[in-house]
Structures are given as C-alpha cells and as structure tokens.
Design a protein around this motif. Structure first.
Motif, mmCIF file in Angstrom:
data_model
loop_
_atom_site.group_PDB
_atom_site.id
_atom_site.type_symbol
_atom_site.label_atom_id
_atom_site.label_comp_id
_atom_site.label_asym_id
_atom_site.label_seq_id
_atom_site.Cartn_x
_atom_site.Cartn_y
_atom_site.Cartn_z
ATOM 1 N N ASN A 360 9.262 67.126 6.373
ATOM 2 C CA ASN A 360 9.294 67.084 7.948
ATOM 3 C C ASN A 360 7.726 68.233 8.166
ATOM 4 O O ASN A 360 7.040 67.626 9.037
ATOM 5 C CB ASN A 360 10.246 68.057 8.633
ATOM 6 N N ARG A 363 4.591 66.481 7.411
ATOM 7 C CA ARG A 363 4.424 65.461 8.494
ATOM 8 C C ARG A 363 3.778 66.104 9.912
ATOM 9 O O ARG A 363 3.011 65.530 10.297
ATOM 10 C CB ARG A 363 5.738 64.929 9.086
ATOM 11 N N TYR A 364 4.203 67.257 10.103
ATOM 12 C CA TYR A 364 3.802 67.837 11.261
ATOM 13 C C TYR A 364 2.634 68.912 11.226
ATOM 14 O O TYR A 364 2.519 69.781 12.044
ATOM 15 C CB TYR A 364 4.806 68.460 12.212
ATOM 16 N N ASP A 388 6.057 76.752 8.655
ATOM 17 C CA ASP A 388 4.575 76.110 8.753
ATOM 18 C C ASP A 388 3.769 76.454 9.728
ATOM 19 O O ASP A 388 4.393 77.143 10.619
ATOM 20 C CB ASP A 388 4.625 74.661 8.607
ATOM 21 N N ILE A 393 6.817 72.930 18.205
ATOM 22 C CA ILE A 393 8.057 72.038 18.817
ATOM 23 C C ILE A 393 8.157 72.939 20.232
ATOM 24 O O ILE A 393 8.281 74.101 20.488
ATOM 25 C CB ILE A 393 9.313 72.107 18.222
ATOM 26 N N VAL A 408 10.974 64.086 19.034
ATOM 27 C CA VAL A 408 10.196 64.760 20.051
ATOM 28 C C VAL A 408 9.405 63.907 20.809
ATOM 29 O O VAL A 408 9.458 63.753 21.879
ATOM 30 C CB VAL A 408 9.646 65.984 19.515
ATOM 31 N N ARG A 412 4.619 59.310 18.499
ATOM 32 C CA ARG A 412 3.942 60.061 17.391
ATOM 33 C C ARG A 412 4.861 59.979 16.158
ATOM 34 O O ARG A 412 4.212 59.957 15.057
ATOM 35 C CB ARG A 412 4.163 61.682 17.810
ATOM 36 N N ASN A 413 6.063 59.649 16.205
ATOM 37 C CA ASN A 413 7.142 59.723 15.115
ATOM 38 C C ASN A 413 6.682 58.328 14.321
ATOM 39 O O ASN A 413 7.018 58.127 13.231
ATOM 40 C CB ASN A 413 8.538 59.605 15.276
ATOM 41 N N THR A 419 12.741 59.001 11.173
ATOM 42 C CA THR A 419 13.750 58.237 11.684
ATOM 43 C C THR A 419 14.583 59.217 12.764
ATOM 44 O O THR A 419 15.335 58.516 13.310
ATOM 45 C CB THR A 419 14.771 57.918 10.495
ATOM 46 N N GLY A 420 14.318 60.160 12.923
ATOM 47 C CA GLY A 420 15.055 61.135 13.780
ATOM 48 C C GLY A 420 16.436 61.632 13.285
ATOM 49 O O GLY A 420 17.333 62.068 13.898
ATOM 50 N N LEU A 423 16.519 66.246 10.230
ATOM 51 C CA LEU A 423 17.257 67.392 10.662
ATOM 52 C C LEU A 423 18.697 67.637 10.843
ATOM 53 O O LEU A 423 19.389 68.544 10.516
ATOM 54 C CB LEU A 423 16.543 68.094 11.938
#
Ligand code: ADP
Length: 463
Positions: A360, A363-364, A388, A393, A408, A412-413, A419-420, A423
């Motif tokens: 994650n 990724r961000y 990070d 968020i 979110v 963007r995902n 896949t959501g 988390l």
C-alpha cells in the motif's frame, strides 16, 4: 404439554399439599394440646371432690350417707362411692347404672354430653385424717367426660375454621398459580413467536416484552440482538455480493472486449497487446486471492498457527525482501526496530500484514518516497508502525479505509491496481491476534499505520 399448564399443575399440587399438611398438623396439634388441658382440668376437679369427701368423712365418720354425696356426684356428673379402710361400702351416689349405660342422665345434662363410644372407668383415692388412712373414695366416670359440650363446640369450630381457611387458601392458590404461570409464560410465548418469525426470514421482527423478570428480559434482548446481527449480516452479504459482482465484472468486461477485438481482427494479438490482457488477468487473479483472505476473518474463526519468534529478526527479513522492489522505483525503505523483541503470533499472517501495508505504502508514495518501519516494546504492547511520506488520506475517508472494497478514489486505484480489500484483510488478521490497528494521516504529508499487540497474550502463552 405447554409450559404454562405444567407450571400451573406443579404450583397447584404444591400449594394443595402444603395447605393440607399445615391444616392437618396444626389442627391435630391444637386438638391434642386442648385434650390434655381438659384432662388436667378433670384431674383437678377429682382432687377437689376427694378433698370435699375427705372433710365430710372426718366430720360424719361412718354415719356418712348417700344424701351427703349425691348432690356433689350429680353436679359433677360422676359416681361417688365411699368405702372404709376394709373396703366395706359406707355409702354411694346411686347413679352408677346411669353412667354405666352411657345414657344422658338428667343430673348430668348440663355438664356432659355422653358419647356412646365412652367407657365407664373408676379411679380410687385414699381418704385420710392427718397421717391416718380413714377410708377410700371411688370415683366412677365416663372416660371422655372431660369433653364437655362447649369443648366439643370449640373443637368443631376449630376444625371447621381449618377446613374453610384451607379451602379458601387452595382456591386463592389456584388463581395465583394460573396468574403466575400465565404471567411467566406469556412473554416466553411472545419471544418464541418472534424467534419463529426471524427463522422464516422476517429479520426486522423484534420482541417487545414488558417484563421485570431478569432472565426473560435477557432472553428477549438476546433474541433482538440475534435478529439485529442477522439483519446486519444479511445486509453485508447483499453488499458483498454486489461489490464482488461489480469488482469481477470490470476486469472481465475489459478482457472480453480485448478478446472480441482480436476475434474481429481489429486488435492485433501482438506481445504488447497480449501483455495488456495478461495484466487484466493478473488483476483478476489478485482479486480472487484477496477475496479468499478477506472472508477468512476472525468471525469465521480462522485457525492461527501461533508460535513464539523473534519479531525484530522477522521484520528485518521482510524488509530485506521488499527493499529491491522499493529501490527499483527509487523509493527508500528504512527500519527502526528494537532488537530481539519476541512475540507469539502466526508468522505467515505477520508476513501477510506487512506485505499488504508495505505494498500500500509503495503504491501511494510520490517521488523520493520513504517508508519507515518501526518496532518497539511498550508497557502493555508490542508496537509496529509503518510510516510513509506519500499522498496521505483525506480525513473523511479515514473511518472507511478498513472496510471491504472501500477505495478512496477508484480511478486512482485502477492505476495503482488496488482491490480495496488489503486493509480489511490486515485489520482482520490483527484483530484475530487480539491486537488493534489505527491510522493517522495528513493529505500531502503522509500516512502512519500503528499496530498494537497486547503483551498479556505473549506472557500467557509463555507461562
Ligand atoms: P487497496 O487495495 O485499494 O489499496 P486497501 O484496503 O488496502 O485497498 O486500502 C483502502 C484505501 O486506503 C485505498 O484505496 C487507499 O486510497 C487508501 N490507502 C491505504 N493505504 C494508504 C497509504 N499508505 N497512503 C495513502 N492512502 C492509502
């Protein structure tokens, strides 16, 4: 048999038996006590008669006559006979036959009601003057003559009182039983009918019982809680079903349109194109894999293979496998762990948690992004942090990011390939170990995930 009928029968039987036993016992005890009181009274009376006759004999000597004693005998309802020291008859009251026959003689009408069952008995007393015996007295009477008419009336009244009050108590008891058993079972019947409605799928049914019986109230609350849980799970199930359908449909539609394009010869199956197709298939595969983990949550009682291991060492290993991927994207992955911290945990699940968090974060991240993994032992917890300096968020999204399929920003995902589910899997795994996870984030500055695992678990395990 219904519970109310059963309770009613038990109550009625118990009440009836206890009332009967109490009435009978009290009645017979009072009667017995009363009888002995009457007999004592009679003895006192005989003593008095003896004293009178004794005085008469001293006064009159052997000239004592029937007239002297008859009125006493008749007024006391007894037969009197006076004998000298040689047991020769001096005089007697002449009413012996009357008594003997157990008849109701005129002389005793006012004193004694004769019972045909009574027996004639005699008792002798010594008559004396000073220390010298001067004769004997014989008193004859019917053995139940102490039961005078008023005594019998008293006894009858007592028995009647017991019977009447017994009957009233039993009738009252029966009504009380009916009332009580109905009052107890009515809310239960209501709860049962609610449970039945829930069983056939009416999940909105709730039991509304007005009762001050704690157990019944608890049962009703439990049924309502059960209904709420079922309803919530039903909603969740529907939501998941539609989410899953949606998630699967998107990559499938894409793949389908690519394949159709190839069939229609409008899209060349070149290596480049096929690798685009492959990417979609990979996304689909990851989604299916994530789905499996997300439902393997603590509610489904997943089995944890807990072991005691060196967490510091394990984190270092995990980081070193991630480092090359980070490096290839010009990101930094750093470690701030205390040495030799032990934990009891499922090692594979820890790997999965860290894998999800680290992918994650990666990724961000933005250019020159850095992720720092921290580990420390606190008073009650072992604390792992993943921090990070990525995009962050938004505050309004923070409460939802641990929910299944929550993303979110879906466009963007799509770029980042999420896949959501990541988390939600992490939270399930952390909670399955008795831990908690929370997030602090500031948009544009970065995100920090904190995981706390209670030390009690560890201590208990090591004991
Ligand atoms: P996904 O597979 O889409 O990443 P997750 O459940 O892992 O799903 O995350 C849910 C959402 O939380 C993501 O869509 C992302 O927007 C946000 N998120 C998760 N981790 C981070 C992070 N380190 N930085 C910024 N946003 C994040």
């Amino acid at each position: 048999m219904t519970l109310s009928k059963k309770l009613m029968i038990y109550f009625i039987i118990t009440i009836t038996i206890s009332i009967l036993v109490t009435s009978f016992m009290s009645n017979s005890m009072i009667n017995k006590r009363f009888d002995s009181y009457l007999i004592e009274e009679q003895n006192v009376k005989f003593e008095r008669v003896r004293d009178e006759i004794n005085d008469l004999l001293i006064e009159k000597g052997s000239s004592i006559s029937a007239e002297d004693i008859s009125s006493l005998a008749s007024s006391e309802g007894i037969y009197i006979s006076v004998l000298d020291t040689n047991n020769n008859l001096l005089c007697h009251s002449n009413n012996r036959d009357l008594l003997h026959r157990g008849m109701r003689g005129g002389m005793m009408r006012h004193h004694t009601r004769m019972h045909s069952s009574g027996n004639y008995v005699e008792r002798t007393y010594e008559l004396s003057e000073g220390n010298k015996v001067i004769g004997n007295l014989l008193i004859g009477y019917i053995d139940n003559s102490h039961l005078t008419e008023s005594a019998l009336i008293f006894k009858d009244t007592l028995s009647t009182a017991f019977i009447v009050s017994g009957i009233i108590a039993i009738i009252f008891g029966i009504f009380a039983s009916i009332f009580l058993s109905k009052g107890l079972t009515r809310p239960l019947a209501h709860i049962a009918s609610t449970a039945n409605r829930i069983r056939i799928g009416q999940l909105k049914s709730r039991s509304k019982v007005e009762t001050n019986t704690i157990e019944v109230k608890e049962l009703s609350d439990s049924i309502n809680f059960l209904a709420e849980t079922l309803e919530r799970q039903d909603d969740l199930r529907r939501k998941y079903a539609s989410d899953i359908e949606h998630e699967l449909r998107t990559p499938l539609t894409t793949i389908k349109s690519y394949v159709e394009a190839i069939i229609d010869d409008v899209w060349e199956p070149s290596d480049d194109n096929l690798s685009i197709l492959m990417e979609e298939i990979n996304r689909l595969t990851k989604l299916v894999e994530d789905l499996r983990y997300t439902f393997e949550s603590k509610d489904t009682n997943q089995v944890l293979n807990k072991r005691n291991f060196n967490l510091s060492q394990e984190l270092e290993n995990i980081i070193s496998t991630f480092k090359p991927i980070y490096k290839s994207k010009n990101y930094y992955l750093e470690l701030a762990v205390e040495k030799d911290i032990e934990i009891v945990m499922d090692r594979d699940k820890l790997k999965q948690i860290m894998f999800n968090l680290l992918s994650n974060s990666m990724r961000y991240l933005r250019r020159d992004g850095t992720v720092i993994v921290g580990l420390s032992k606190e008073k009650h917890h072992i604390k792992i942090t993943v921090e990070d300096n990525g995009i962050g968020i938004k505050d309004e999204d923070i409460p939802y990011i641990f929910e299944r399929f929550y993303r979110v920003d879906s466009s963007r995902n799509k770029e980042t390939g999420g896949t959501g589910l990541g988390l939600s899997i992490v939270r399930n795994l952390v909670e399955a170990h008795g831990g908690v996870i929370y997030v602090e984030s500031e948009i544009g500055k970065g995100t920090k995930f904190t995981l706390l695992f209670p030390l009690d678990n560890l201590d208990n395990h090591l004991k």
